[in-house]
Design a protein around this motif. Structure first.
Motif, PDB file in Angstrom:
ATOM      1  N   ARG A 124      28.523  50.622  54.935  1.00  0.00           N
ATOM      2  CA  ARG A 124      29.331  51.233  54.452  1.00  0.00           C
ATOM      3  C   ARG A 124      30.968  50.272  54.185  1.00  0.00           C
ATOM      4  O   ARG A 124      31.604  50.595  52.700  1.00  0.00           O
ATOM      5  N   ASP A 125      31.463  49.438  54.691  1.00  0.00           N
ATOM      6  CA  ASP A 125      31.988  48.540  54.884  1.00  0.00           C
ATOM      7  C   ASP A 125      31.562  47.739  53.480  1.00  0.00           C
ATOM      8  O   ASP A 125      33.052  47.659  52.651  1.00  0.00           O
ATOM      9  N   ALA A 126      31.002  47.018  53.838  1.00  0.00           N
ATOM     10  CA  ALA A 126      30.450  46.060  52.834  1.00  0.00           C
ATOM     11  C   ALA A 126      30.339  46.628  51.184  1.00  0.00           C
ATOM     12  O   ALA A 126      31.001  46.520  50.090  1.00  0.00           O
ATOM     13  N   THR A 127      30.092  47.664  50.967  1.00  0.00           N
ATOM     14  CA  THR A 127      29.385  48.256  49.823  1.00  0.00           C
ATOM     15  C   THR A 127      30.481  48.748  49.551  1.00  0.00           C
ATOM     16  O   THR A 127      31.069  48.748  48.050  1.00  0.00           O
ATOM     17  N   ARG A 128      32.017  49.137  50.547  1.00  0.00           N
ATOM     18  CA  ARG A 128      33.450  49.645  49.588  1.00  0.00           C
ATOM     19  C   ARG A 128      33.240  48.608  49.090  1.00  0.00           C
ATOM     20  O   ARG A 128      34.527  48.409  47.916  1.00  0.00           O
ATOM     21  N   GLU A 129      33.926  47.496  49.545  1.00  0.00           N
ATOM     22  CA  GLU A 129      34.378  46.137  48.946  1.00  0.00           C
ATOM     23  C   GLU A 129      33.920  45.556  48.441  1.00  0.00           C
ATOM     24  O   GLU A 129      34.920  44.885  46.725  1.00  0.00           O
ATOM     25  N   LEU A 130      32.619  45.889  48.131  1.00  0.00           N
ATOM     26  CA  LEU A 130      31.722  45.057  47.094  1.00  0.00           C
ATOM     27  C   LEU A 130      31.935  45.864  45.599  1.00  0.00           C
ATOM     28  O   LEU A 130      32.281  45.507  44.817  1.00  0.00           O
ATOM     29  N   ARG A 131      31.739  47.492  45.883  1.00  0.00           N
ATOM     30  CA  ARG A 131      32.670  48.432  44.520  1.00  0.00           C
ATOM     31  C   ARG A 131      33.701  47.998  44.179  1.00  0.00           C
ATOM     32  O   ARG A 131      34.166  47.913  43.140  1.00  0.00           O
ATOM     33  N   ALA A 132      35.251  47.445  44.799  1.00  0.00           N
ATOM     34  CA  ALA A 132      36.135  47.413  45.253  1.00  0.00           C
ATOM     35  C   ALA A 132      36.332  45.966  43.861  1.00  0.00           C
ATOM     36  O   ALA A 132      36.923  45.591  43.168  1.00  0.00           O
ATOM     37  N   ALA A 133      35.240  45.109  43.860  1.00  0.00           N
ATOM     38  CA  ALA A 133      35.292  43.422  43.564  1.00  0.00           C
ATOM     39  C   ALA A 133      34.218  43.744  42.035  1.00  0.00           C
ATOM     40  O   ALA A 133      34.264  43.176  40.912  1.00  0.00           O
ATOM     41  N   GLY A 134      34.224  45.487  41.454  1.00  0.00           N
ATOM     42  CA  GLY A 134      33.392  45.515  39.938  1.00  0.00           C
ATOM     43  C   GLY A 134      31.857  45.413  40.365  1.00  0.00           C
ATOM     44  O   GLY A 134      31.336  46.258  39.702  1.00  0.00           O
ATOM     45  N   ALA A 135      30.959  44.994  41.656  1.00  0.00           N
ATOM     46  CA  ALA A 135      29.570  45.797  41.608  1.00  0.00           C
ATOM     47  C   ALA A 135      29.286  46.882  42.160  1.00  0.00           C
ATOM     48  O   ALA A 135      29.934  47.705  41.972  1.00  0.00           O
ATOM     49  N   ILE A 136      28.001  46.517  40.954  1.00  0.00           N
ATOM     50  CA  ILE A 136      27.217  48.221  40.995  1.00  0.00           C
ATOM     51  C   ILE A 136      25.820  48.159  42.497  1.00  0.00           C
ATOM     52  O   ILE A 136      25.071  46.935  42.724  1.00  0.00           O
ATOM     53  N   VAL A 137      26.404  48.803  43.053  1.00  0.00           N
ATOM     54  CA  VAL A 137      26.367  48.963  45.213  1.00  0.00           C
ATOM     55  C   VAL A 137      24.949  50.294  45.260  1.00  0.00           C
ATOM     56  O   VAL A 137      25.841  51.365  44.606  1.00  0.00           O
TER      57      VAL A 137
END
Length: 177
Positions: A124-137
Motif C-alpha cells: 500500500r505504501d509503495a503503491t501510493r509513493e509510486l503513483r505520486a511519482a506518476g506510475a500506473i500501478v
C-alpha cells in the motif's frame, strides 16, 4: 491451477510455528519465512516461474519491494526481459534520494512483486509513493497471500492481488504431509 508440489515444497521449507509479530502488528502462530525459499535457487526459480502467467500483458516494469520482493523481481525480470525496479520502504535521504531504484516510472505500468502479503501495508505504501511519482500501478503479484480467503487487503488502493500460493493452499499442503 495450483502447483501442489510447489505448495508442498514451499510449505515444508518456510512454515514456522510459534508466536510471531507481523509488520502490521498482528500476532500470528504461523509465519512463512520467505527468505528460506528465496535463498534456494531452485525454489526461487519455481516461484518466479509461477508468477509469469500472473503478470498483466501490459507490464512495463517489475517493482520488487524491499527486501523480499527484490530477488523474486530480479528472477522474473531475467525470465521475461522486463526491466526491474527496486522499491525501498522509504526514499533514501542521501545520493539520488530515490524511493525506486532503476528506470523512471512516470507514465509507465508497474507491476509490483512481493514475497508475502497479509494486510498489504508495505505494498500500500509503495503503491501510493509510486503513483505520486506518476506510475500506473494496478496489480501486485506475490509468492504467498496469507490474507483471509476471498478478501483483498489492497482493495482500498485499487490493487488486484495475484498470488502464486495462498495460505489455504499451503495449509492444504501441510495437512497432506
Amino acid at each position: 491451477m495450483v502447483d501442489e508440489t510447489l505448495a508442498r515444497d514451499i510449505d515444508a521449507v518456510c512454515r514456522l510455528t510459534g508466536e510471531f509479530t507481523l509488520r502490521s502488528g498482528q500476532v500470528a502462530d504461523t509465519y512463512f519465512d520467505k527468505y528460506l525459499f528465496e535463498a534456494q535457487p531452485a525454489l526461487l526459480d519455481r516461484v518466479a516461474t509461477g508468477m509469469l502467467d500472473l503478470l498483466p500483458e501490459d507490464t512495463e516494469l517489475l517493482g520488487g519491494l524491499e527486501l523480499g520482493g527484490v530477488p523474486i523481481a530480479t528472477t522474473v525480470s531475467a525470465k521475461t526481459g522486463l526491466p526491474a525496479l527496486f522499491v525501498r520502504k522509504k526514499a533514501k535521504e542521501y545520493g539520488t534520494c530515490k524511493l525506486a531504484e532503476g528506470p523512471d516510472v512516470a507514465g509507465r505500468r508497474v507491476t509490483l512483486v512481493e514475497d508475502v502479503i497479509t494486510t498489504g501495508g508495505a505494498v500500500r505504501d509503495a503503491t501510493r509513493e509510486l503513483r505520486a511519482a506518476g506510475a500506473i500501478v494496478e496489480v501486485v503479484v506475490c509468492a504467498i497471500d496469507r490474507s483471509p480467503a476471498d478478501e483483498n487487503p489492497l482493495a482500498d488502493v485499487g490493487l488486484e492481488v495475484r498470488p502464486v500460493l495462498t495460505r489455504a493452499q499451503l495449509d492444504a499442503a501441510a495437512a497432506q504431509a
